[in-house]
Design a protein around this motif. Structure first.
Motif, PDB file in Angstrom:
ATOM      1  N   GLY A   1       0.786  -1.227   0.000  1.00  0.00           N
ATOM      2  CA  GLY A   1       0.000   0.000   0.000  1.00  0.00           C
ATOM      3  C   GLY A   1       0.816   1.275   0.000  1.00  0.00           C
ATOM      4  O   GLY A   1       0.382   2.286  -0.529  1.00  0.00           O
ATOM      5  N   ALA A   2       2.001   1.268   0.587  1.00  0.00           N
ATOM      6  CA  ALA A   2       2.822   2.489   0.651  1.00  0.00           C
ATOM      7  C   ALA A   2       3.426   2.741  -0.732  1.00  0.00           C
ATOM      8  O   ALA A   2       4.255   1.984  -1.195  1.00  0.00           O
ATOM      9  CB  ALA A   2       3.911   2.338   1.698  1.00  0.00           C
ATOM     10  N   HIS A   3       3.014   3.811  -1.370  1.00  0.00           N
ATOM     11  CA  HIS A   3       3.449   4.055  -2.754  1.00  0.00           C
ATOM     12  C   HIS A   3       3.895   5.508  -2.946  1.00  0.00           C
ATOM     13  O   HIS A   3       3.574   6.391  -2.162  1.00  0.00           O
ATOM     14  CB  HIS A   3       2.319   3.722  -3.736  1.00  0.00           C
ATOM     15  N   HIS A   4       4.681   5.716  -4.001  1.00  0.00           N
ATOM     16  CA  HIS A   4       5.215   7.031  -4.366  1.00  0.00           C
ATOM     17  C   HIS A   4       5.980   7.696  -3.213  1.00  0.00           C
ATOM     18  O   HIS A   4       5.833   8.880  -2.954  1.00  0.00           O
ATOM     19  CB  HIS A   4       4.101   7.951  -4.878  1.00  0.00           C
ATOM     20  N   ASN A   5       6.790   6.896  -2.532  1.00  0.00           N
ATOM     21  CA  ASN A   5       7.653   7.406  -1.475  1.00  0.00           C
ATOM     22  C   ASN A   5       9.084   7.495  -1.985  1.00  0.00           C
ATOM     23  O   ASN A   5       9.467   6.763  -2.898  1.00  0.00           O
ATOM     24  CB  ASN A   5       7.566   6.486  -0.254  1.00  0.00           C
ATOM     25  N   LEU A   6       9.866   8.378  -1.412  1.00  0.00           N
ATOM     26  CA  LEU A   6      11.244   8.619  -1.834  1.00  0.00           C
ATOM     27  C   LEU A   6      12.199   8.274  -0.697  1.00  0.00           C
ATOM     28  O   LEU A   6      12.082   8.828   0.406  1.00  0.00           O
ATOM     29  CB  LEU A   6      11.418  10.085  -2.243  1.00  0.00           C
ATOM     30  N   ILE A   7      13.136   7.368  -0.972  1.00  0.00           N
ATOM     31  CA  ILE A   7      14.170   6.972  -0.029  1.00  0.00           C
ATOM     32  C   ILE A   7      15.497   7.393  -0.651  1.00  0.00           C
ATOM     33  O   ILE A   7      15.915   6.808  -1.657  1.00  0.00           O
ATOM     34  CB  ILE A   7      14.163   5.434   0.206  1.00  0.00           C
ATOM     35  N   ARG A   8      16.170   8.414  -0.104  1.00  0.00           N
ATOM     36  CA  ARG A   8      17.395   8.897  -0.754  1.00  0.00           C
ATOM     37  C   ARG A   8      18.433   9.386   0.257  1.00  0.00           C
ATOM     38  O   ARG A   8      18.111   9.845   1.346  1.00  0.00           O
ATOM     39  CB  ARG A   8      17.086   9.999  -1.748  1.00  0.00           C
ATOM     40  N   ASP A   9      19.681   9.266  -0.171  1.00  0.00           N
ATOM     41  CA  ASP A   9      20.838   9.805   0.565  1.00  0.00           C
ATOM     42  C   ASP A   9      20.939   9.316   2.009  1.00  0.00           C
ATOM     43  O   ASP A   9      21.295  10.084   2.905  1.00  0.00           O
ATOM     44  CB  ASP A   9      20.820  11.346   0.556  1.00  0.00           C
ATOM     45  N   ASN A  10      20.602   8.056   2.251  1.00  0.00           N
ATOM     46  CA  ASN A  10      20.698   7.478   3.588  1.00  0.00           C
ATOM     47  C   ASN A  10      21.906   6.553   3.684  1.00  0.00           C
ATOM     48  O   ASN A  10      22.392   6.059   2.671  1.00  0.00           O
ATOM     49  CB  ASN A  10      19.435   6.670   3.910  1.00  0.00           C
TER      50      ASN A  10
END
Length: 174
Positions: free
Chosen positions: A77-86
């Protein structure tokens, strides 16, 4: 030792339900447009857990996520999320057992066997980013020292610019 939360819409903290849960660091359920930035989390089962059909357009960036079973979990269900620079790691950088001694000495096999004794043979429980939802972006992260870097079983994933190294099982599983 102080944790600050800033609400972008000028709402008061008393208007929000913030609780400590057993096992996971942050469980974000059906929230939109949240930004988690510059946070250091370690020792929880899953550091950041996004879940629900309305859990969309959230950003997790510039965080240091260590230990636990999964650093970031994008559930169904979790959509259009951004995971960056971690930076995400199992946290064996300082361990004498797993410390790098040379560029070709990763000690991954030993780490994998130890995890298998702890977790059991049924699955690889350690994952940097676990993606079960479509249409998310994972980019420019540094994922090191664990079993699986990115475990992505959902369509529409953009995965680019990530550095995945010193994994004892799989870097990217799609």
């Amino acid at each position: 030792g102080t944790f600050y939360i800033r609400f972008a819409n000028a709402s008061r903290p008393q208007q929000h339900r913030i609780i400590v849960v057993s096992g996971n660091g942050f469980v974000i359920s059906n929230q939109q447009h949240l930004i988690i930035r510059d946070l250091h989390l370690r020792g929880s089962r899953c550091q950041i857990d996004l879940t629900g059909q309305d859990c969309t357009r959230n950003t997790i960036e510039r965080c240091l996520l260590m230990h636990g079973g999964q650093r970031i979990w994008l559930r169904e269900g979790a959509h259009h999320n951004l995971i960056r620079d971690n930076i995400m790691t199992s946290g064996f950088v300082q361990s004498e057992t797993f410390k790098l001694r040379a560029s070709d000495d990763m000690r991954g096999g030993l780490m994998y066997l130890i995890f298998k004794y702890i977790i059991g043979p049924s699955r690889s429980d350690d994952v940097g980013v676990h993606v079960l939802s479509p249409n998310n972006v994972i980019k420019d992260n540094f994922i090191l020292q664990g079993l699986i870097g990115i475990y992505a079983f959902a369509p529409g994933l953009e995965c680019s610019g990530n550095v995945i190294r010193e994994m004892s099982s799989i870097g990217l599983c799609t």
